[in-house]
Motif scaffolding. Structure first.
Motif, short mmCIF file in Angstrom:
data_model
loop_
_atom_site.label_atom_id
_atom_site.label_comp_id
_atom_site.label_asym_id
_atom_site.label_seq_id
_atom_site.Cartn_x
_atom_site.Cartn_y
_atom_site.Cartn_z
N GLU A 59 0.49 -1.62 -0.31
CA GLU A 59 -0.10 0.03 0.04
C GLU A 59 0.94 0.88 0.24
OE1 GLU A 59 -3.64 2.10 3.11
OE2 GLU A 59 -2.52 -0.13 3.27
N ASP A 60 1.79 0.92 0.30
CA ASP A 60 2.61 2.35 0.69
C ASP A 60 3.56 3.35 -0.22
OD1 ASP A 60 2.74 1.99 3.36
OD2 ASP A 60 4.28 1.56 3.71
N HIS A 86 3.92 1.13 8.60
CA HIS A 86 3.90 1.94 7.55
C HIS A 86 4.72 3.10 6.96
CE1 HIS A 86 -0.17 0.44 5.87
NE2 HIS A 86 -0.17 0.71 6.54
#
Length: 399
Positions: A59-60, A86
């Protein structure tokens, strides 16, 4: 005289597998497994990196290029000590365990090492799960990974090592005794006189059997007398298989069949509609299977491949006991002279994704030299009269 197919079926139906033995797994190459094998571990045993790169949270990287903080270096053989959160990444080598929190690995080629403050730039987005081999995706604890009846090749050796099977049960290989008959024969170390030839059959047959992992004993040369043949055969009865070459035709000095009958050998067949190799005898004395093969070298070679080869394979527990037969396009016209199935030495090659085959030039069943130019046997069916160029024919590869 029986057909080739009937003779082959008799051999296959008569032979049974030999007892099972336990050997070190590294010595099992070429043998047949006598038991199923289950894995004692998951493989991979953890989520494993398939690349050298950086373990990240996919997702990062959605808005790449993006910079992440490198929190750890993970080498193969070492477990990660930090969880990836994250905005973070762990440098990781191929085969290393993926750290908790990470769900993808970006390969080095898609990153830029900023060389300051342990930062790395991810140059493009990556999908979740990319470049990670999940725990147990190859094999799982308790899974059957190898089956009874499988041949042990190099890859099976690798699996046995992977699951820790240092000892393995396999079917035994047969013991094979080989006798060469003929007054004309001398051993390889002697210079033949005008009327003599060296004993090539014994060594050729031994090589064919040893290639199959059989335990071979060259029992020697015997003269064309019942006394000598009988005396040597008694030594051969200690073996699982006894092979004789020569002395099986209809001549005055072809005495092998008579001696076999004198021993009350059960004879399954004596002649096969075959070229080369019509005079071939298959029998059994007590627990020993006897193959009496023709004396001409090519006939001896061919009849071994047709009858002894599947016998050894069956004894060793294999379910597929015959050599593979494939179809190839004939490159040379063949005129058929005899209504017996023929197995001609031939050269098989691949051309433009098509198998092509042509018979090698040979002068009959005594011409062993011609077989050195061959890598296959071209089958000419008994009902054929003429084979034309481009026709599809059956071929048995020998290599």
């Amino acid at each position: 005289m029986i057909s080739v197919d009937t003779a082959i079926k008799i051999v296959e139906d008569t032979i049974k597998p030999l007892p099972v033995k336990t050997i070190p797994f590294e010595n099992a190459l070429g043998f047949c497994l006598a038991e199923d094998m289950q894995s004692d571990i998951d493989m991979p045993p953890f989520n494993r990196s398939a690349m050298d790169g950086y373990a990240v949270i996919a997702e990062d990287t959605a808005n790449a290029p993006v910079e992440l903080t490198v929190i750890e270096d993970i080498a193969a053989g070492h477990m990660p000590t930090k969880k990836v959160s994250h905005g973070q990444a762990s440098k990781i080598m191929t085969g290393a365990a993926v750290p908790a929190g990470a769900d993808a690995v970006v390969k080095f080629e898609e990153t830029e090492d900023l060389s300051v403050s342990n930062r790395v730039k991810i140059l493009r987005p990556i999908d979740k799960g990319r470049n990670i081999s999940s725990r147990g995706e190859d094999m799982q604890v308790g899974q059957k990974v190898l089956c009874k009846g499988m041949p042990v090749r190099s890859q099976e050796i690798g699996i046995l090592a992977t699951i820790g099977k240092s000892q393995v049960k396999v079917f035994s290989a047969p013991t094979v005794g080989i006798i060469s008959t003929g007054d004309e024969l001398v051993d390889v170390g002697l210079k033949p006189s005008v009327a003599q030839i060296r004993n090539s059959n014994g060594y050729s047959l031994a090589a064919q059997a040893r290639r199959m992992h059989a335990e071979v004993d060259l029992l020697g040369i015997v003269k064309d007398t019942k006394e000598e043949i009988s005396s040597m055969m008694q030594w051969g009865f200690r073996k699982d298989i006894l092979i004789l070459s020569g002395g099986v035709s209809m001549g005055e000095y072809d005495l092998v069949g008579d001696v076999m009958k004198d021993f009350n050998t059960r004879i399954y067949f004596e002649k096969v509609a075959l070229r080369p190799g019509k005079p071939v005898i298959f029998g059994k004395k007590d627990t020993t299977f006897i193959f009496a093969l023709p004396g001409n070298p090519v006939a001896s070679f061919v009849t071994f491949e047709l009858f002894v080869y599947p016998a050894i394979r069956k004894m060793m527990g294999f379910t597929h006991v015959h050599r593979t037969t494939l179809q190839a396009s004939l490159e040379t016209e063949i005129l058929v002279k005899r209504k017996r199935r023929e197995y001609r030495p031939a050269f098989l090659r691949m051309h433009n994704n098509t198998w092509m085959v042509s018979p090698v030039e040979w002068h009959g069943s005594a011409d062993l030299l011609a077989t050195t130019m061959a890598n296959s046997l071209l089958i000419v069916r008994e009902d054929a009269e003429r084979l034309v160029t481009g026709q599809l024919v059956d071929v048995i590869p020998l290599e």
